[in-house]
Design an enzyme around this catalytic site. Structure first.
Site, PDB file in Angstrom:
ATOM      1  N   SER A   1      15.734 -26.077 -26.178  1.00 58.65           N
ATOM      2  CA  SER A   1      15.077 -26.430 -27.446  1.00 58.65           C
ATOM      3  C   SER A   1      15.955 -27.365 -28.269  1.00 58.65           C
ATOM      4  O   SER A   1      17.135 -27.090 -28.487  1.00 58.65           O
ATOM      5  CB  SER A   1      14.833 -25.173 -28.286  1.00 58.65           C
ATOM      6  OG  SER A   1      13.983 -24.306 -27.586  1.00 58.65           O
TER       7      SER A   1
ATOM      8  N   GLU B   1      19.125 -27.517 -32.837  1.00 62.38           N
ATOM      9  CA  GLU B   1      19.772 -26.383 -32.170  1.00 62.38           C
ATOM     10  C   GLU B   1      20.951 -26.901 -31.332  1.00 62.38           C
ATOM     11  O   GLU B   1      21.949 -26.223 -31.128  1.00 62.38           O
ATOM     12  CB  GLU B   1      18.744 -25.679 -31.282  1.00 62.38           C
ATOM     13  CG  GLU B   1      19.304 -24.444 -30.636  1.00 62.38           C
ATOM     14  CD  GLU B   1      18.217 -23.550 -30.048  1.00 62.38           C
ATOM     15  OE1 GLU B   1      17.112 -23.466 -30.637  1.00 62.38           O
ATOM     16  OE2 GLU B   1      18.489 -22.950 -29.003  1.00 62.38           O
TER      17      GLU B   1
HETATM   18  C1  LIG Z   1      16.660 -25.769 -19.603  1.00 61.47           C
HETATM   19  C2  LIG Z   1      17.289 -25.010 -20.729  1.00 61.47           C
HETATM   20  C3  LIG Z   1      16.664 -23.872 -21.241  1.00 61.47           C
HETATM   21  C4  LIG Z   1      17.255 -23.155 -22.296  1.00 61.47           C
HETATM   22  N1  LIG Z   1      16.634 -22.032 -22.751  1.00 61.47           N
HETATM   23  C5  LIG Z   1      17.206 -21.306 -23.746  1.00 61.47           C
HETATM   24  C6  LIG Z   1      16.591 -20.104 -24.211  1.00 61.47           C
HETATM   25  O1  LIG Z   1      15.569 -19.664 -23.724  1.00 61.47           O
HETATM   26  N2  LIG Z   1      17.208 -19.434 -25.220  1.00 61.47           N
HETATM   27  C7  LIG Z   1      18.369 -19.872 -25.768  1.00 61.47           C
HETATM   28  O2  LIG Z   1      18.897 -19.193 -26.684  1.00 61.47           O
HETATM   29  N3  LIG Z   1      18.961 -21.011 -25.362  1.00 61.47           N
HETATM   30  C8  LIG Z   1      18.423 -21.736 -24.357  1.00 61.47           C
HETATM   31  N4  LIG Z   1      19.020 -22.885 -23.916  1.00 61.47           N
HETATM   32  C9  LIG Z   1      20.247 -23.371 -24.583  1.00 61.47           C
HETATM   33  C10 LIG Z   1      21.539 -22.879 -23.904  1.00 61.47           C
HETATM   34  O3  LIG Z   1      21.320 -22.622 -22.539  1.00 61.47           O
HETATM   35  C11 LIG Z   1      22.086 -21.634 -24.553  1.00 61.47           C
HETATM   36  O4  LIG Z   1      22.342 -21.845 -25.917  1.00 61.47           O
HETATM   37  C12 LIG Z   1      23.375 -21.146 -23.865  1.00 61.47           C
HETATM   38  O5  LIG Z   1      23.624 -19.839 -24.311  1.00 61.47           O
HETATM   39  C13 LIG Z   1      24.595 -22.014 -24.147  1.00 61.47           C
HETATM   40  O6  LIG Z   1      25.629 -21.552 -23.290  1.00 61.47           O
HETATM   41  P1  LIG Z   1      26.716 -22.544 -22.665  1.00 61.47           P
HETATM   42  O7  LIG Z   1      27.656 -21.702 -21.882  1.00 61.47           O
HETATM   43  O8  LIG Z   1      26.093 -23.655 -21.941  1.00 61.47           O
HETATM   44  O9  LIG Z   1      27.442 -23.048 -23.989  1.00 61.47           O
HETATM   45  P2  LIG Z   1      27.990 -24.516 -24.297  1.00 61.47           P
HETATM   46  O10 LIG Z   1      26.853 -25.455 -24.460  1.00 61.47           O
HETATM   47  O11 LIG Z   1      29.061 -24.877 -23.336  1.00 61.47           O
HETATM   48  O12 LIG Z   1      28.664 -24.251 -25.724  1.00 61.47           O
HETATM   49  C14 LIG Z   1      27.868 -23.872 -26.832  1.00 61.47           C
HETATM   50  C15 LIG Z   1      28.824 -23.362 -27.933  1.00 61.47           C
HETATM   51  O13 LIG Z   1      29.424 -22.147 -27.491  1.00 61.47           O
HETATM   52  C16 LIG Z   1      30.841 -22.242 -27.548  1.00 61.47           C
HETATM   53  N5  LIG Z   1      31.398 -21.465 -26.425  1.00 61.47           N
HETATM   54  C17 LIG Z   1      30.997 -21.458 -25.136  1.00 61.47           C
HETATM   55  N6  LIG Z   1      31.725 -20.580 -24.422  1.00 61.47           N
HETATM   56  C18 LIG Z   1      32.622 -20.032 -25.284  1.00 61.47           C
HETATM   57  C19 LIG Z   1      33.658 -19.057 -25.158  1.00 61.47           C
HETATM   58  N7  LIG Z   1      33.948 -18.457 -23.985  1.00 61.47           N
HETATM   59  N8  LIG Z   1      34.386 -18.740 -26.259  1.00 61.47           N
HETATM   60  C20 LIG Z   1      34.110 -19.321 -27.459  1.00 61.47           C
HETATM   61  N9  LIG Z   1      33.157 -20.251 -27.638  1.00 61.47           N
HETATM   62  C21 LIG Z   1      32.414 -20.592 -26.568  1.00 61.47           C
HETATM   63  C22 LIG Z   1      31.144 -23.743 -27.405  1.00 61.47           C
HETATM   64  O14 LIG Z   1      32.427 -24.057 -27.946  1.00 61.47           O
HETATM   65  C23 LIG Z   1      30.000 -24.335 -28.213  1.00 61.47           C
HETATM   66  O15 LIG Z   1      30.293 -24.298 -29.584  1.00 61.47           O
HETATM   67  C24 LIG Z   1      18.472 -23.605 -22.860  1.00 61.47           C
HETATM   68  C25 LIG Z   1      19.095 -24.756 -22.344  1.00 61.47           C
HETATM   69  C26 LIG Z   1      18.510 -25.436 -21.286  1.00 61.47           C
HETATM   70  C27 LIG Z   1      19.224 -26.648 -20.719  1.00 61.47           C
END
Ligand SMILES: Cc1cc2nc3c(=O)[nH]c(=O)nc-3n(C[C@H](O)[C@H](O)[C@H](O)COP(=O)(O)OP(=O)(O)OC[C@H]3O[C@@H](n4cnc5c(N)ncnc54)[C@H](O)[C@@H]3O)c2cc1C
Length: 313
Positions: free
Chosen positions: A234, A306
């Protein structure tokens, strides 16, 4: 500068590490093998006065075309997975809830969908709603990821995190600190805690029923076009005050398919912005601004992105 078991690379292109497949190089990109490595990296960054960015799966960030100055820490090797039985008092992990439920301890770098599948297919329900969602456990905790009317914060017992001086603390669940797309990690210690691992309260379930449910969720995501093109899920948060999901507002404003450079509003889902293949991060950012501006102009509602802009914007 760094003496660690894991890996450190200079000038690592960040498009390789984000689901938008866009973004320039990180000055330094490190993959710590364990907590000791992480502590050394954080100490070195402090000595050299370098900024630190903690990377999960890169599925909710938009990295600038000019990249990220300082150090990016990739958490992928923090991937432990451990089930503690209801009777296990040994490590003091979660039994303090007294619920008698199984406790799952998982590393922050484990892909959250893998954690869902591993637990669900072995008869532990609780994280199964996250199957098919990109990103890591750490990222899901930081964002308080939610889908299918459930939120990851509902399942947490405790989280262990390291501060920038290398000190590890255990944070127990306090519901007041969590909200819609909000976790305490966004503000606590100046947003500088690195999540290492977390314990979740699980519920015994029937593995085949859990697997069927998970496959249905993944199929549902597929049918909504989540995996069709590079994106970050999103683009804008929802807000009850708008009276409709952000995607509906965007669609009503006729913005589906709107394009800037190589970025466009997905023709199949108005709240997803996609990289058509050659998008610069700047195209994506301009499109986010354009969509928010047009929606505000015609509805008066100010949507909040977001997706998090990261790096040298
Ligand atoms: C196809 C698709 C579908 C999605 N559907 C959803 C959904 O249904 N619901 C939803 O909520 N989101 C959704 N998302 C968004 C995303 O997947 C989530 O927000 C996910 O939880 C982000 O995790 P990430 O590990 O990729 O974080 P990143 O993108 O790598 O980081 C996000 C934030 O978290 C911090 N972070 C990451 N790991 C740590 C750690 N270990 N310690 C401290 N800080 C940390 C980073 O510094 C950054 O500020 C979707 C994304 C995609 C591409």
């Amino acid at each position: 500068m760094f003496n660690i078991k894991g890996m450190v690379i200079a000038s690592e292109p960040m498009w390789r590490h984000t689901t938008f497949a866009a973004g320039g190089p990180a000055d330094l990109f490190a993959v710590p093998a364990d907590g000791k490595d992480l502590r050394s990296l954080l100490a070195a960054a402090r000595r050299e006065e370098k900024d630190v960015f903690i990377l999960g799966g890169g599925s909710n960030i938009l990295v600038a075309d000019s990249g990220i100055r300082g150090l990016v820490v990739d958490t992928r090797l923090f991937n432990e997975y451990r089930v503690e039985s209801a009777g296990d008092k040994g490590s003091g992990t979660g039994r303090e809830t007294g619920s008698g439920k199984p406790v799952l301890v998982i590393g922050a770098g484990l892909p959250v969908s893998d954690a869902a599948w591993m637990s669900g297919s072995s008869g532990l329900g609780g994280l199964d709603f996250l199957f098919g969602m990109p990103g890591t456990v750490g990222g899901a905790l930081w964002m308080n990821a939610r889908c299918y009317d459930e939120e990851i914060s509902e399942k947490i017992l405790w989280i262990e995190a390291m501060d920038r001086s290398g000190r590890i603390s255990r944070i127990t669940m306090n519901k007041k600190e969590w909200g819609y797309k909000h976790s305490p990690f966004q503000t606590r210690n100046g947003g500088e805690l690195t999540i290492l691992r977390a314990a979740f309260s699980m519920s015994p379930g029937e593995p085949s029923a859990l697997k069927t449910g998970m496959r249905e969720k993944r199929d549902n995501r597929e049918s909504k076009g989540h995996y069709k093109a590079p994106c970050a899920g999103s683009a804008f948060k929802n807000n009850r005050a708008f009276g409709a999901p952000s995607g509906v507002l965007i669609e009503k404003c006729g913005l589906k398919g709107l394009r800037i450079g190589g970025a466009s509003v997905a023709p199949w889902h108005a709240n997803i912005i996609i990289n058509e293949g050659s998008a610069k991060a700047a195209d994506i950012r301009r499109l986010l601004d354009e969509v928010a501006g047009k929606v505000a102009e015609s509805t008066g509602f100010h949507m909040e992105p977001e997706v998090l802009p990261v790096g040298d914007w």
